[in-house]
Design a protein around this motif. Structure first.
Motif, PDB file in Angstrom:
ATOM      1  N   ARG A  67       0.808  -1.160  -0.107  1.00  0.00           N
ATOM      2  CA  ARG A  67       0.240   0.011  -0.055  1.00  0.00           C
ATOM      3  C   ARG A  67       1.011   1.320   0.075  1.00  0.00           C
ATOM      4  N   HIS A  68       2.145   1.003   0.467  1.00  0.00           N
ATOM      5  CA  HIS A  68       2.979   2.379   0.404  1.00  0.00           C
ATOM      6  C   HIS A  68       3.922   2.348  -0.693  1.00  0.00           C
ATOM      7  N   GLY A  69       3.735   1.369  -1.743  1.00  0.00           N
ATOM      8  CA  GLY A  69       4.815   1.412  -2.823  1.00  0.00           C
ATOM      9  C   GLY A  69       5.790   0.687  -2.443  1.00  0.00           C
ATOM     10  N   LYS A  70       6.222  -0.095  -1.696  1.00  0.00           N
ATOM     11  CA  LYS A  70       7.200  -1.131  -1.544  1.00  0.00           C
ATOM     12  C   LYS A  70       7.023  -2.374  -2.122  1.00  0.00           C
ATOM     13  N   LEU A  71       8.132  -2.709  -2.879  1.00  0.00           N
ATOM     14  CA  LEU A  71       8.345  -3.689  -3.901  1.00  0.00           C
ATOM     15  C   LEU A  71       7.942  -5.003  -3.173  1.00  0.00           C
ATOM     16  N   LEU A  72       7.158  -6.041  -3.670  1.00  0.00           N
ATOM     17  CA  LEU A  72       7.026  -7.313  -3.116  1.00  0.00           C
ATOM     18  C   LEU A  72       7.342  -8.309  -4.211  1.00  0.00           C
ATOM     19  N   ALA A  73       7.092  -7.976  -5.442  1.00  0.00           N
ATOM     20  CA  ALA A  73       7.759  -8.837  -6.527  1.00  0.00           C
ATOM     21  C   ALA A  73       8.269  -7.837  -7.594  1.00  0.00           C
ATOM     22  N   VAL A  74       9.399  -8.161  -8.115  1.00  0.00           N
ATOM     23  CA  VAL A  74      10.095  -7.209  -8.886  1.00  0.00           C
ATOM     24  C   VAL A  74      10.820  -8.301  -9.854  1.00  0.00           C
ATOM     25  N   ASN A  75      11.382  -7.610 -10.824  1.00  0.00           N
ATOM     26  CA  ASN A  75      11.807  -8.302 -12.081  1.00  0.00           C
ATOM     27  C   ASN A  75      13.547  -7.832 -12.160  1.00  0.00           C
ATOM     28  N   ASP A  76      14.453  -8.699 -11.923  1.00  0.00           N
ATOM     29  CA  ASP A  76      15.810  -8.549 -11.997  1.00  0.00           C
ATOM     30  C   ASP A  76      16.316  -8.705 -13.452  1.00  0.00           C
ATOM     31  N   ILE A  77      17.138  -7.450 -14.131  1.00  0.00           N
ATOM     32  CA  ILE A  77      17.131  -7.525 -15.508  1.00  0.00           C
ATOM     33  C   ILE A  77      18.627  -8.420 -15.642  1.00  0.00           C
ATOM     34  N   GLY A  78      18.807  -9.027 -16.655  1.00  0.00           N
ATOM     35  CA  GLY A  78      19.915  -9.705 -16.731  1.00  0.00           C
ATOM     36  C   GLY A  78      20.049 -10.457 -18.282  1.00  0.00           C
ATOM     37  N   PHE A  79      20.637 -11.698 -18.502  1.00  0.00           N
ATOM     38  CA  PHE A  79      20.769 -12.119 -19.681  1.00  0.00           C
ATOM     39  C   PHE A  79      20.474 -13.743 -19.899  1.00  0.00           C
ATOM     40  N   SER A  80      20.000 -14.325 -21.022  1.00  0.00           N
ATOM     41  CA  SER A  80      20.294 -15.700 -21.127  1.00  0.00           C
ATOM     42  C   SER A  80      21.400 -16.031 -22.073  1.00  0.00           C
ATOM     43  N   ILE A  81      21.854 -17.558 -22.125  1.00  0.00           N
ATOM     44  CA  ILE A  81      22.661 -17.446 -23.189  1.00  0.00           C
ATOM     45  C   ILE A  81      22.203 -18.937 -23.877  1.00  0.00           C
ATOM     46  N   LYS A  82      22.134 -18.821 -25.172  1.00  0.00           N
ATOM     47  CA  LYS A  82      21.454 -19.893 -26.182  1.00  0.00           C
ATOM     48  C   LYS A  82      22.894 -20.279 -26.941  1.00  0.00           C
ATOM     49  N   ILE A  83      22.697 -21.543 -27.478  1.00  0.00           N
ATOM     50  CA  ILE A  83      23.504 -22.005 -28.356  1.00  0.00           C
ATOM     51  C   ILE A  83      23.125 -22.688 -29.763  1.00  0.00           C
ATOM     52  N   ALA A  84      23.456 -22.368 -30.842  1.00  0.00           N
ATOM     53  CA  ALA A  84      23.213 -22.934 -31.999  1.00  0.00           C
ATOM     54  C   ALA A  84      22.845 -24.288 -32.268  1.00  0.00           C
ATOM     55  N   PRO A  85      21.816 -24.541 -32.864  1.00  0.00           N
ATOM     56  CA  PRO A  85      21.533 -26.081 -32.896  1.00  0.00           C
ATOM     57  C   PRO A  85      22.452 -27.004 -33.499  1.00  0.00           C
ATOM     58  N   HIS A  86      22.089 -28.271 -33.507  1.00  0.00           N
ATOM     59  CA  HIS A  86      22.927 -29.253 -34.210  1.00  0.00           C
ATOM     60  C   HIS A  86      24.377 -29.492 -34.242  1.00  0.00           C
ATOM     61  N   LEU A  87      24.643 -29.235 -32.783  1.00  0.00           N
ATOM     62  CA  LEU A  87      25.970 -29.479 -32.496  1.00  0.00           C
ATOM     63  C   LEU A  87      26.264 -30.826 -31.607  1.00  0.00           C
ATOM     64  N   ILE A 140      -1.874  -4.634   1.503  1.00  0.00           N
ATOM     65  CA  ILE A 140      -0.980  -5.057   2.344  1.00  0.00           C
ATOM     66  C   ILE A 140      -0.069  -3.972   2.804  1.00  0.00           C
ATOM     67  N   ASP A 141       0.377  -3.705   4.343  1.00  0.00           N
ATOM     68  CA  ASP A 141       1.180  -2.977   4.767  1.00  0.00           C
ATOM     69  C   ASP A 141       2.478  -3.984   5.175  1.00  0.00           C
ATOM     70  N   LEU A 142       3.535  -3.707   4.380  1.00  0.00           N
ATOM     71  CA  LEU A 142       4.796  -4.865   4.584  1.00  0.00           C
ATOM     72  C   LEU A 142       5.223  -4.474   6.056  1.00  0.00           C
ATOM     73  N   GLY A 143       5.294  -3.242   6.639  1.00  0.00           N
ATOM     74  CA  GLY A 143       5.693  -3.242   7.999  1.00  0.00           C
ATOM     75  C   GLY A 143       4.823  -3.837   9.108  1.00  0.00           C
ATOM     76  N   LEU A 144       3.643  -3.970   8.905  1.00  0.00           N
ATOM     77  CA  LEU A 144       2.758  -4.823   9.656  1.00  0.00           C
ATOM     78  C   LEU A 144       3.078  -6.161   9.552  1.00  0.00           C
TER      79      LEU A 144
END
Length: 624
Positions: free
Chosen positions: A56-76, A243-247
């Motif tokens: 209710r006060h704008g405190k984050l309960l679920a957020v997205n962390d920014i990053g990267f994934s790595i993929k490899i070409a097929p047929h190896l 919800i009040d996260l402090g409570l």
């Protein structure tokens, strides 16, 4: 006749010929035109960013962390005739070795296994081997890895829960989607994650957003030459909670060393806090929980994995007595007439004693005294005059034995028994003795803590609110809903006076903890027996003398301020003994915290001294 047959054959022949020419020249043209179009156009989906969840006060309960994934070409991979399975070729081993060199925490064998499992002759897409590397971790490695055409590094997000275990049973968590979930939802299939529990599950369609896409023209060598169309994804659809996260944090601290539930709700249904204790860290589930952590959760006897707010069903004990009195009144039973309590009753010629919690009895008891001192005999006698079916019908109108409609999945219904219920469930008739024990919230009766909180709001206001955790959905305010049930106002006022006495009068069962608060509270204690008391036992053992898991559950449900109700506080301490002495201190500290934070106006804000209860011994207590 012969000429007619020849003519028909001739006509049929030409019709077939013309039809075939149409198929080849016209219809096939559409097919091959579409096929050619597919060969020169590619549609790439753009994944939406999952919406955040805030208190209710704008405190984050679920957020997205920014990053990267790595993929490899097929047929190896190549087929090994001796092992009779596909194995990694030299190029794949070198590629993965290069990745592990940059990120030593990764396991080379696991990455190879992951790749080999997904590679096939029919797959022409890059294969993900590393789901997430944080932004800071990728900065140094990106220049080295990105120049290799067999590797594809893509932006990725990972769900994080900054509050950890403080609001797990409300917020829930996301996890990898399975095949069945992918088939149901194209967004889930592309994103690869889905809400598994809590609000993450309940509002998954809102939070996950909608896919965007890029339509591009490609050359014969599959090289992108032009962008034909782009549609941005619909994302960042946030939830703002009541919800009040402090409570939440304060209540978690108060439960240390104990197990149970606390619900703090506005009389309009806004849930300010909901704690199911003990809890667990939802971050464990985001990338897949380990076997060790999973085993620790499911073998814990205090059930941290169970959302006890909506999924824990307990005998409501004496907290049901106010509703019972209204049910008696609705059925025409004379609730204003007194009953004499000598400590027990018997039925007919039976020697079986249905005992009051006080073995000395309460003497002459009216409705207000029956609530204040929680006299069982008063309710035994009135229940026998009323009958179980009438009692059950009214209790369901007050929110017991039916789902509350809260915005969380897997809510239990609880049980308010009657004759048809028992006939359907056990194929047995109903006994008068079952009516007796039902009148004090024992027997078959079961209720969730949220049901008891909702029912308490009804007692305070004569309106049954639909509880809700979410206040704003993607910018849209949640509408508040209520149901009404007509009751005798005079009898209800007497019940409220009894609830006032429970917390404030000399003989009130919660007076010690609730009478010295900055605001006036009304409420009711309750004890839910876990084991039955033998008939031969004349003097009840103290709860503290029982084995911990044989002790009764301790209830206290309240509302405040008494004259102008705003909030409901319901507390259940599992195996806590008795409500006044075990649940009472927790409820009292909740009210103090709320007063200190301004929930009851500026007169008390910042002026209340809060007590530390974290050193309280597990399950100790006395009093009804």
């Amino acid at each position: 006749m012969r000429f007619s047959i020849i003519l028909i054959i001739f006509v049929l022949f030409w019709l077939m010929l013309i039809s075939r020419i149409y198929q080849i020249s016209i219809k096939s043209n559409y097919y091959y035109e579409n096929l050619a179009q597919m060969n020169i156009e590619r549609k790439y989906f753009i994944k939406p960013v999952r919406g955040e969840i805030l208190d209710r006060h704008g405190k984050l309960l679920a957020v997205n962390d920014i990053g990267f994934s790595i993929k490899i070409a097929p047929h190896l991979t190549k087929y090994d005739k001796i092992l009779k399975k596909r194995v990694a070729d030299t190029k794949l081993i070198k590629l993965i070795a290069g990745i592990v060199k940059e990120f030593p925490d990764l396991n080379q064998t696991k990455l190879i296994t992951k790749y080999v499992k997904k590679d096939s002759s029919y797959n022409h897409r890059y294969i993900p081997v590393v789901d997430f590397i944080g932004y800071d971790g990728m900065i140094g490695a990106y220049p080295k890895l990105s120049i290799n055409k067999s590797l594809k590094i893509e932006s990725e997000t990972k769900r994080m829960y900054p509050a950890g275990s403080l609001a797990t049973h409300i917020v829930g968590y996301v996890g990898r989607s399975n095949l069945k979930e992918n088939e149901k939802d194209p967004v889930v299939e592309k994103v690869g994650v889905i809400g598994k529990t809590g609000l993450e599950r309940e509002y998954n369609n809102v939070l996950q957003g909608e896919l965007g896409y890029r339509l591009v023209k490609v050359s014969a060598r599959n090289k992108e030459v032009a962008e034909l169309e782009k549609v941005d994804p619909k994302d960042d659809q946030n939830l703002v909670l009541n919800i009040d996260l402090g409570l939440q944090k304060r209540i978690n601290e108060l439960f240390v060393g104990q197990a149970g539930v606390a619900v703090v709700m506005g009389i309009d249904g806004d849930i300010i806090a909901g704690v199911s204790y003990p809890s667990y860290d939802p971050n464990l589930f985001v990338g897949g929980i380990s076997t060790k952590d999973w085993k620790a959760l499911i073998t814990n006897l205090d059930h941290p994995f169970t959302n006890k707010i909506v999924g824990g069903a307990y005998p409501p004990g004496s907290t049901i007595k106010m509703g019972m009195a209204l049910a008696f009144s609705k059925a025409g039973t004379a609730v204003e007439s007194t009953e004499y309590c000598k400590g027990y009753i018997t039925l007919g010629k039976s020697k079986h004693k249905f005992r009051c919690w006080s073995r000395y009895g309460h003497g002459q008891v009216g409705l207000r005294k029956a609530i204040r001192e929680s006299c069982d005999v008063y309710f035994y006698n009135k229940a026998l005059d009323t009958g179980i079916n009438s009692m059950a019908k009214s209790l369901r109108k007050m929110g017991l034995g039916v789902k509350t409609g809260v915005d969380l999945p897997r809510e239990r219904t609880g049980i308010v028994p009657d004759k048809p219920w028992k006939r359907k469930r056990f194929k047995q008739g109903w006994y008068r003795g079952e009516t007796v024990i039902s009148s004090i919230g024992q027997g078959y009766n079961l209720a969730t803590p949220l049901q008891v909180a909702q029912y308490t709001a009804f007692l305070a206001t004569e309106r049954l609110p639909t509880p809700h955790f979410v206040d704003v959905i993607a910018g849209r305010k949640v509408e508040k809903k209520y149901e009404t049930f007509e009751v005798n106002k005079q009898h209800l006022n007497t019940i409220r006076l009894g609830m006032y006495d429970v917390c404030n009068s000399q003989r009130g069962t919660a007076r010690r903890t609730m009478s010295k608060l900055p605001i006036i509270v009304a409420g009711k204690t309750g004890t839910s027996q876990v084991v039955s008391i033998p008939q031969g036992e004349k003097k009840r053992m103290l709860e503290s003398q029982l084995d911990y898991y044989s002790r009764s559950h301790a209830w206290l449900t309240t509302y405040a301020p008494y004259e102008n109700p705003k909030y409901v506080v319901t507390v259940l301490v599992e195996h806590g003994g008795h409500g006044g002495s075990t649940a009472g201190p927790i409820a009292a500290e909740i009210y103090k915290w709320m007063a200190n934070e301004g929930y009851f106006g500026d007169d008390f804000k910042g002026k209340i001294k809060l007590k530390d209860l974290t050193k309280k011994k597990k399950g100790d207590g006395h009093g009804h």
